[in-house]
Design an enzyme around this catalytic site. Structure first.
Site, PDB file in Angstrom:
ATOM      1  CB  SER A   1      32.641  34.201  38.905  1.00  0.00           C
ATOM      2  OG  SER A   1      31.256  34.523  39.845  1.00  0.00           O
TER       3      SER A   1
ATOM      4  CD  GLU B   1      40.250  28.920  48.528  1.00  0.00           C
ATOM      5  OE1 GLU B   1      41.079  28.023  48.838  1.00  0.00           O
ATOM      6  OE2 GLU B   1      39.204  28.881  49.125  1.00  0.00           O
TER       7      GLU B   1
END
Length: 782
Positions: free
Chosen positions: A480, A725
């Site tokens: 990230s 997710e």
């Protein structure tokens, strides 16, 4: 950004840098599932050469406070907050419950001494499933609570009884998701040191939420937050497994303070597999008409959360319930849910965070409707998925932001129809195809906790033209920081190689939530973009002053700021601002630093007049199609192909989004087919290594093809949604559907995962159609 360093093995993980003169901690764990502690004898352990301390639960309680699992007023029926001691002193509640700790010169010596600690128990009845725990005469796992139901609730919209009563057709079903865990490659660990000179605690820990951990640790140790520095080094995977709230890290910190020496603890694989993260049982009843339009849905969802831990994982069943009815246009539904305590190991978080069971229930129900009416499973989705024009769409717990579900469905079907389909590869092999739609709420704001949905970023621009980003989000190994660096580089107008991202250090970074709910780019990246935008404004004004033009005439790119044929580098502008600042017209500051805090929109943290709350601002989604081969003689399943089309709004780094979905494929296959933490009738765990807890291997991975569309969220700064997710529930449901298709199992048979060979053979034996399935079954192919 650090890809080469990862590949070369140059990244320093927690256990790569143990400090000099480090002591080692080993925990003594309960060997029985439920018992009162009568006596703990540590004398023999304390006499082992090299042992520095042996502490029991009672002794540890004088050094470190309890963990808080649920605050006062959480609706549990308890008086005051629900707490968990770091080391239990009176009663053990699962095999592996820590009862003492040994500190020695080496891990080997500490382990030898730990084996000499003698614990006398008075056995209590063992509770190992939801039905046992729910009986009126069941022993209470936590006497502080009135029953073994820890949390419960109802998510409801519309007139459910009326809708089901008027439905021309109804079908019922059961879904069981076996107990599993997140299982990162790197286990948990902590190295703590008490600085006697500064009277300060220095902690390196493999965890996802360093700021929240520091806040909790300060309370537990009676220190000010400023007296603690927590550094979370690069993680070898997180997946929710490294959320805070487990007992070992605070104990290690207390021991370092007590002994005045660095203390190290790194979890063994067997210890890590004591912790669970999912085990659900759901019963549903769905009403529909002859055109396969869904009219009403009723679900009872129960979760076996094991013995209590103070982690966010205990909230996953509530999130699962709040994620109904997914992306379906269903006006009447009710989900009754509860989290039940048993004498299994406690839960921590896991990637998917409960939404995987929601998807499996919804998609199993959709398949059951298709089988009941004799229509294709694609038809059921087409007739019930929300249309683009209906978005944003409000439910009892969600305002679904954006998307084009029907377009993604069509794209996935076309993709699945391309190429050669693999027919049966043996006389006893059947193929099957399964389809699943998954809606994934992402970017959670758990108001009331120490980690929120907002994030803060500070950017410091230096006179060499580089930028340092200080962010409260952490990276669990997903990269990230690269996406954050891209956003900053693009906005300031420099090369991404000139951006350094600092994460996971409570002394250096702004307070932030760390890594959870796929917020790193959604919230952390947006905050960094805002801070970069402010610095861009400073540089634009500096360039305008330098060139004698209006700021709107300045163009930015390729490391320079240009206007009317002139150009100047970012480094030169930074030097200009630093040297002259407000002494020149048009500039009002010498600062080359900017801070911004960002919170997404589309959140309802405080209940509205109807009691409605909404904790998720964005809703990623995807369609997943799996093709499997089932050997009906052995029950073995091979996943041949997975095709997926995904939408997570604006994509900052396509490679990283693809990597997230590829990882979700592996996890989904594991949940569907292989991964399960099993227990003996006495409550002893049977899956304490990878010989028995079966992760998918590289050879088990299918041919994967991915595609994406971008439907920017109207509620976020950059149109981004989370991607971390997504895919787990969709792949799980698609693989389960494919196996049931291949075995031609009766849709009234319960769905049970993992679909191990014995369970697959049960489906084959109960099959209503013994004929082999054709490749590309009707209703899934194009």
């Amino acid at each position: 950004m650090d890809g080469e360093r990862f590949v070369r093995g140059e990244i320093r993980y927690l256990d790569d840098e143990p400090p000099a003169e480090c002591l080692h901690a080993v925990f003594v764990r309960s060997t029985v599932a439920h018992a009162e502690i009568e006596h703990v004898d540590t004398a023999s352990a304390a006499r082992v050469p090299g042992v520095h301390a042996v502490l029991t639960g009672a002794e540890t309680a004088t050094l470190v406070g309890d963990l808080v699992a649920l605050p006062d007023g959480a609706g549990t029926g308890a008086v005051g907050p629900v707490t968990v001691p770091c080391l239990t002193a009176d009663r053990v509640r699962f095999v592996g419950d820590p009862v003492a700790v040994v500190v020695a010169d080496s891990e080997r010596v500490a382990g030898t001494a730990a084996d000499l600690v003698q614990v006398s128990y008075r056995p209590l009845p063992v509770v190992l499933d939801i039905d046992q725990a729910s009986r009126a005469d069941a022993p209470r796992i936590r006497p502080q609570l009135p029953t073994n139901t820890l949390l419960d609730g109802v998510v409801e919209e519309g007139r459910v009884e009326e809708a089901l009563a008027r439905a021309p057709h109804t079908v019922t079903g059961e879904v069981h998701m076996g107990r599993g865990s997140a299982v990162p490659l790197e286990t948990r660990g902590c190295i703590a040191r008490w600085d006697t000179g500064e009277r300060r605690l220095l902690v390196r820990a493999a965890l996802q939420n360093p700021h929240a951990f520091r806040a909790n640790l300060a309370r537990m140790l009676g220190l000010a937050e400023g007296d603690i520095r927590v550094v979370a080094p690069p993680l070898g995977g997180g997946f929710g497994f490294k959320f805070i709230g487990m007992p070992e890290e605070p104990v290690v910190c207390a021991l370092a303070r007590l002994l005045g020496r660095p203390v190290r603890w790194v979890e063994s694989r067997a210890e890590s597999l004591l912790v669970g993260a999912r085990e659900y049982r759901a019963r549903y009843r769905v009403g529909f008409d002859r055109d396969a339009r869904l009219l009403g849905l009723e679900v009872t969802l129960e979760a076996d959360v094991g013995a209590l831990a103070a982690t966010p994982g205990i909230g996953m069943p509530g999130v699962a319930a709040a994620s109904f009815p997914g992306g379906y246009d269903l006006a009447a539904y009710r989900v009754r849910w509860r989290a039940v305590l048993t004498n299994k190991g406690p839960w921590n978080g896991a990637r998917g965070f409960g939404k995987e069971i929601t998807t499996l229930v919804l998609e199993s129900a959709a398949d059951a409707v298709a089988r009941e009416l004799g229509v294709g499973p694609v038809d059921v989705r087409r007739r019930n998925l929300l249309y683009r024009e209906q978005l944003p769409h409000r439910t009892a717990t969600m305002t679904i932001d954006s998307g084009d579900y029907h377009r993604v469905l069509d794209m996935a079907l076309r993709m699945a129809g391309r190429g050669d389909r693999r027919g049966p590869v043996g006389p006893h092999v059947r193929t099957g195809t399964g389809l699943a739609f998954e809606l994934t709420p992402e970017g959670r704001d758990p108001a009331g906790g120490m980690s929120r949905g907002s994030e803060t970023a500070t950017i410091r621009l230096d006179t060499s033209g580089g930028a340092t980003v200080l962010t409260g989000v952490t990276s669990p190994g997903t990269g990230s920081e690269t996406a954050i660096a891209q956003l900053v580089a693009e906005r300031i107008g420099i090369d991404v190689a000139g951006v350094r991202v600092v994460q996971g250090d409570t002394d250096r970074t702004p307070y932030g939530g760390g890594s959870f709910s796929s917020r790193a780019v959604l919230a952390g990246g947006s905050a960094a973009w805002q801070a970069a935008d402010r610095l861009r404004g400073v540089l634009v004004r500096a360039a305008a002053t330098r060139f004698g033009v209006a700021p709107e005439k300045v163009e930015v790119g390729d490391g320079s700021y240009r206007a009317e044929g002139h150009g100047v580098s970012v480094a030169a502008l930074a030097q200009q601002v630093r040297a002259f600042g407000s002494s020149r017209p048009g500039l009002d500051s010498e600062q080359l630093e900017a801070t911004a805090t960002y919170m997404p929109g589309n959140l309802q943290s405080v209940p509205d007049p109807t009691g409605r709350v909404q904790q998720y601002p964005t809703y990623s989604y995807g369609v997943y199609i799996a093709e499997v081969a089932v050997d009906i003689e052995t029950g073995n399943v091979s996943v041949l192909r997975v095709r997926a089309v995904h939408d997570c709004g604006t994509v900052i780094n396509p490679r990283m989004v693809d990597a997230q979905i590829n990882g979700a494929v592996a996890m989904g296959i594991g949940i569907a087919l292989t991964e399960e933490e099993l227990y003996s009738p006495t409550g002893h765990p049977l899956s304490l290594g990878f010989k028995h807890y079966m992760l998918p291997r590289l050879a088990d991975m299918p041919d994967i093809e991915l595609d994406h569309i971008e439907s920017p969220s109207p509620f976020t700064l950059l149109g981004t949604k989370g991607a971390g997710e997504s895919g787990i529930g969709g792949v799980t449901a698609a693989v389960v559907s494919a196996v049931r298709d291949a075995t031609r199992s009766d849709h009234r048979q319960p769905v049970v995962t993992p679909m191990t060979p014995p369970r697959v053979l049960e489906l084959v034996d109960a099959s209503t159609d013994p004929a082999p399935a054709a490749a590309g079954p009707s209703g899934v192919g194009p």
